[in-house]
Scaffold this motif. Structure first.
Motif, PDB file in Angstrom:
ATOM      1  N   LYS A   1      -0.086 -11.358  -5.532  1.00  0.00           N
ATOM      2  CA  LYS A   1       0.570 -12.040  -4.711  1.00  0.00           C
ATOM      3  C   LYS A   1       1.681 -13.106  -6.049  1.00  0.00           C
ATOM      4  O   LYS A   1       2.855 -13.700  -5.337  1.00  0.00           O
ATOM      5  N   ARG A   2       1.092 -13.266  -7.115  1.00  0.00           N
ATOM      6  CA  ARG A   2       2.180 -14.572  -8.292  1.00  0.00           C
ATOM      7  C   ARG A   2       2.983 -13.546  -8.480  1.00  0.00           C
ATOM      8  O   ARG A   2       3.673 -14.416  -9.309  1.00  0.00           O
ATOM      9  N   LEU A   3       3.185 -12.756  -9.100  1.00  0.00           N
ATOM     10  CA  LEU A   3       4.040 -11.992  -9.598  1.00  0.00           C
ATOM     11  C   LEU A   3       5.095 -11.214  -9.187  1.00  0.00           C
ATOM     12  O   LEU A   3       3.907 -10.403  -8.128  1.00  0.00           O
ATOM     13  N   PRO A   4       5.990 -10.539  -9.776  1.00  0.00           N
ATOM     14  CA  PRO A   4       7.473  -9.944  -8.910  1.00  0.00           C
ATOM     15  C   PRO A   4       6.278  -8.429  -9.406  1.00  0.00           C
ATOM     16  O   PRO A   4       6.037  -8.517 -10.005  1.00  0.00           O
ATOM     17  N   GLN A   5       6.865  -7.664  -8.061  1.00  0.00           N
ATOM     18  CA  GLN A   5       5.912  -6.544  -8.290  1.00  0.00           C
ATOM     19  C   GLN A   5       7.460  -5.676  -7.496  1.00  0.00           C
ATOM     20  O   GLN A   5       7.618  -5.674  -6.920  1.00  0.00           O
ATOM     21  N   ASP A   6       7.646  -4.072  -8.714  1.00  0.00           N
ATOM     22  CA  ASP A   6       8.489  -2.982  -7.901  1.00  0.00           C
ATOM     23  C   ASP A   6       7.837  -1.840  -8.011  1.00  0.00           C
ATOM     24  O   ASP A   6       6.729  -1.488  -8.523  1.00  0.00           O
ATOM     25  N   GLY A   7       8.029  -1.176  -6.357  1.00  0.00           N
ATOM     26  CA  GLY A   7       7.561   0.087  -6.571  1.00  0.00           C
ATOM     27  C   GLY A   7       8.254   1.250  -5.476  1.00  0.00           C
ATOM     28  O   GLY A   7       9.592   0.914  -5.359  1.00  0.00           O
TER      29      GLY A   7
ATOM     30  N   ARG B   1      13.347   1.797  -2.138  1.00  0.00           N
ATOM     31  CA  ARG B   1      12.631   0.752  -3.377  1.00  0.00           C
ATOM     32  C   ARG B   1      12.487  -0.257  -3.077  1.00  0.00           C
ATOM     33  O   ARG B   1      13.657  -1.311  -2.441  1.00  0.00           O
ATOM     34  N   MET B   2      11.534  -0.731  -3.077  1.00  0.00           N
ATOM     35  CA  MET B   2      10.611  -1.828  -3.096  1.00  0.00           C
ATOM     36  C   MET B   2      10.809  -2.745  -4.139  1.00  0.00           C
ATOM     37  O   MET B   2      10.451  -2.479  -5.475  1.00  0.00           O
ATOM     38  N   SER B   3      11.242  -3.927  -4.027  1.00  0.00           N
ATOM     39  CA  SER B   3      10.956  -5.192  -4.413  1.00  0.00           C
ATOM     40  C   SER B   3      10.329  -6.075  -3.719  1.00  0.00           C
ATOM     41  O   SER B   3      10.273  -7.133  -3.352  1.00  0.00           O
ATOM     42  N   THR B   4       9.304  -7.057  -4.977  1.00  0.00           N
ATOM     43  CA  THR B   4       8.476  -8.129  -4.026  1.00  0.00           C
ATOM     44  C   THR B   4       8.701  -9.549  -5.122  1.00  0.00           C
ATOM     45  O   THR B   4       9.041  -9.443  -6.513  1.00  0.00           O
ATOM     46  N   MET B   5       8.537 -10.440  -4.242  1.00  0.00           N
ATOM     47  CA  MET B   5       9.197 -11.793  -5.359  1.00  0.00           C
ATOM     48  C   MET B   5       8.329 -12.697  -4.568  1.00  0.00           C
ATOM     49  O   MET B   5       8.239 -13.013  -3.767  1.00  0.00           O
ATOM     50  N   PRO B   6       6.923 -13.900  -5.675  1.00  0.00           N
ATOM     51  CA  PRO B   6       6.439 -14.943  -4.647  1.00  0.00           C
ATOM     52  C   PRO B   6       7.010 -15.775  -4.606  1.00  0.00           C
ATOM     53  O   PRO B   6       8.704 -16.200  -5.795  1.00  0.00           O
ATOM     54  N   THR B   7       8.023 -16.479  -3.674  1.00  0.00           N
ATOM     55  CA  THR B   7       8.383 -17.701  -3.043  1.00  0.00           C
ATOM     56  C   THR B   7       7.907 -18.456  -2.273  1.00  0.00           C
ATOM     57  O   THR B   7       6.393 -18.406  -2.431  1.00  0.00           O
TER      58      THR B   7
ATOM     59  N   LEU C   1       0.737  -0.763   0.070  1.00  0.00           N
ATOM     60  CA  LEU C   1       0.004   0.528  -0.025  1.00  0.00           C
ATOM     61  C   LEU C   1       0.721   1.010   0.352  1.00  0.00           C
ATOM     62  O   LEU C   1       0.641   2.440  -0.625  1.00  0.00           O
ATOM     63  N   MET C   2       1.628   1.224   0.379  1.00  0.00           N
ATOM     64  CA  MET C   2       2.678   2.199   1.126  1.00  0.00           C
ATOM     65  C   MET C   2       3.093   2.729  -0.423  1.00  0.00           C
ATOM     66  O   MET C   2       3.568   3.527  -0.999  1.00  0.00           O
ATOM     67  N   SER C   3       3.648   1.848  -1.709  1.00  0.00           N
ATOM     68  CA  SER C   3       4.153   1.520  -2.751  1.00  0.00           C
ATOM     69  C   SER C   3       3.184   1.391  -3.809  1.00  0.00           C
ATOM     70  O   SER C   3       3.703   1.879  -5.136  1.00  0.00           O
ATOM     71  N   SER C   4       2.006   1.560  -3.801  1.00  0.00           N
ATOM     72  CA  SER C   4       1.090   2.356  -4.412  1.00  0.00           C
ATOM     73  C   SER C   4       1.066   0.606  -5.569  1.00  0.00           C
ATOM     74  O   SER C   4       0.929   0.930  -6.765  1.00  0.00           O
TER      75      SER C   4
END
Length: 567
Positions: A248-254, A268-274, A239-242
């Motif tokens: 939740k299945r794909l990587p996202q960057d914000g 700088r935030m990066s998410t990755m499903p593990t 939410l903070m990174s919009s």
């Protein structure tokens, strides 16, 4: 110890010959205008150093002066004085003397602070003078948020319970249910800032959630919590990174900006499903620090002078190479800061824009809308720039546009992922860039690595291991036996690591006429021979060894960064 007397700082410094009456008068006038502390004004105006002020106070009051850089501090003793009071009174508990406690104060003449500390400590107080700058750094390091983070994580875990919750509601509506998440994240960011972490890793593992900090290039475990809190943390950060909270299945960057202790931090935030949930990595960029200057990145003096001369040429391509996290962007920003004058137009094409520099036109690429490096670079050249920075030459198209710009009156700065300076022109040829472009457009290639610096507080002599002695002998020959080497024992100042901070190791290949002719030659071995001869042995390995001999880093660090490109 008797209660200290009130003394005037200006008078003490004049009496001891450290300041003139005129300097004190000027500082007092400035104090009346700004309301700042007199000692701070003396230091900021360059009249006297903090160490000299502390030494003068110690001499006048007949109490010891203690350098906190050399003092091994007991965290349990420090916490006898709450953090709020430690910061307010500029004081710290240093030693338990049985009948009394030794307290270090930046201003031991502050009688109200002395009385309040004595009341809080409930024990007789002995005083010592400490340097204010060192004291504040030590306070940041000692009052870690580890226990607080664990408590907030447990509170969040209890708050969530075993029931299935509407996490969307938890993140969107500010209310009581949101407070544990916010408090936990706030503590994590504060702790990361205090220990100079460059990255925060939030990693779901089997049965637990792991939070780690990267400090001086190495990961350290901060805390482990129950896996139950992982979705709530991920949701709040998304939410903070919009970002899309339902994906939740794909990587996202914000990205987002937060303020921690009056410092603006760009995250700088990066998410990755593990396998066990979403792994989150956050890079912390302190905008308050700004970009480093070329003088402070650790480049050898002779090389720095040559590099400065090259970046002041009206046209050509200057490349900085090295793996991810080797400080390439820092070097380029340092170069931009020196080139940023009213007479020059500077444009950067970056992914992402790491530091905002005043007076420079910075563009962030966005692949989602096909705003690629090549596309932005073409447009940038129509904006009549003098200097263009291309964040990275990722493909043949970007490289060719950048090189054409360098051949037609623009200075182009960029980065490339190669192991060393000599292999860079060959890498460009492999990318499909025409040979004549490589030979005529490149002015210089700077290769770099970051090495950890030995902690000054626990620096001690070091006996070489057999494999280290053998490795050094290849570089130093018989001189290795006469040289002295050091390491850090590990102390409270460096969290037991033996290192504090990092500096650069460098090598530079200047593309002279002979090197350019060799680049046009179709035999890579011939080019490598000419290029190595031009560098005159000033390699990354030699610079790393020189840093170890100077007591700046350890032999193991020199070997580590050398082996990165010798494998």
């Amino acid at each position: 110890m008797p209660r200290p007397k009130t003394v005037r700082l200006g008078e003490i410094l004049v009496q001891q010959g450290l300041l003139s009456e005129e300097q004190v008068t000027l500082a007092i006038a400035e104090q009346k205008r700004s309301g700042r502390k007199l000692g701070r004004i003396f230091v900021e105006n360059g009249f006297v150093t903090e160490e000299a002020i502390s030494g003068a106070l110690a001499k006048q009051l007949d109490i010891p002066y203690i350098s906190l850089k050399q003092f091994n501090i007991n965290p349990d003793l420090v916490r006898l004085l709450p953090e709020t009071q430690a910061r307010r009174f500029r004081a710290m508990v240093l030693e338990d003397r049985g009948a009394s406690l030794l307290i270090g104060m930046a201003n031991p003449t502050d009688l109200s602070a002395y009385d309040e500390i004595a009341r809080l400590i409930k024990k007789p107080v002995d005083l010592a003078v400490v340097n204010e700058g060192e004291l504040l750094q030590t306070i940041d390091r000692m009052y870690r948020r580890t226990d607080e983070i664990t408590d907030f994580a447990r509170e969040l875990e209890q708050d969530l319970g075993d029931t299935v919750m509407d996490f969307g509601g938890l993140g969107v509506t500010p209310g009581q249910e949101e407070a544990p998440v916010v408090k936990l994240l706030q503590s994590v960011f504060e702790d990361a800032t205090q220990v100079r972490a460059s990255d925060i890793h939030i990693e779901p593992q089997e049965g637990k959630l792991q939070i780690r900090f990267r400090i001086d290039g190495v990961l350290h475990l901060q805390t482990e919590s129950d896996m139950k809190i992982a979705p709530a943390l991920a949701l709040r950060l998304k939410l903070m990174s919009s970002l899309d909270i339902s994906e939740k299945r794909l990587p996202q960057d914000g990205r987002f900006v937060i303020t921690v202790k009056q410092q603006q931090i760009d995250v700088r935030m990066s998410t990755m499903p593990t396998q066990y949930g979403e792994s989150i990595v956050m890079r912390l960029l302190n905008q308050s620090d700004g970009a480093l200057k070329l003088d402070s990145i650790g480049m050898p003096k002779g090389m720095l002078e040559r590099f400065r001369a090259i970046i002041r040429r009206p046209n050509g391509l200057v490349l900085v190479t090295g793996p991810t996290g080797s400080g390439k962007t820092t070097t380029l920003y340092g170069a931009l800061a020196e080139l940023n004058t009213r007479e020059r137009k500077l444009i950067t094409v970056e992914d992402p824009v790491e530091y905002r520099l005043p007076g420079i036109n910075q563009v962030q690429v966005n692949d989602k809308i096909e705003l690629t490096f090549a596309r932005v670079l073409r447009s940038a050249l129509r904006q009549d720039p003098d200097v263009v920075l291309v964040g990275e030459m990722r493909d043949q198209e970007t490289a060719q546009i950048g090189m054409r710009a360098a051949m037609t009156g623009h200075l182009v700065l960029s980065t490339l992922h190669t192991n060393d300076a000599v292999s860079t022109p060959i890498r460009l040829l492999d990318m499909g860039v025409p040979r004549y472009m490589v030979a005529t457009s490149i002015q210089a290639v700077l290769a770099q690595r970051l090495v950890r610096v030995i902690c000054e507080s626990c620096l001690t002599a070091y006996q070489l291991k057999p494999n280290e002695h053998q490795w050094l002998k290849a570089e130093l020959k018989d001189g290795v036996d006469a040289a002295k080497f050091f390491h850090g024992r590990g102390c409270t100042h460096c969290n037991g690591t033996g290192y504090h901070g990092r500096t650069g190791a460098y090598e530079m290949l200047e593309i002279t006429e002979a090197v350019a002719d060799a680049a046009n030659h179709h035999d890579p071995a011939h080019f490598m021979k000419i290029a190595h001869a031009q560098m005159g042995g000033e390699t990354l390995r030699r610079h790393a060894v020189a840093l170890a001999m100077a007591g700046r880093t350890t032999v193991s660090e020199a070997m580590r960064i050398s082996n990165q490109f010798e494998d």
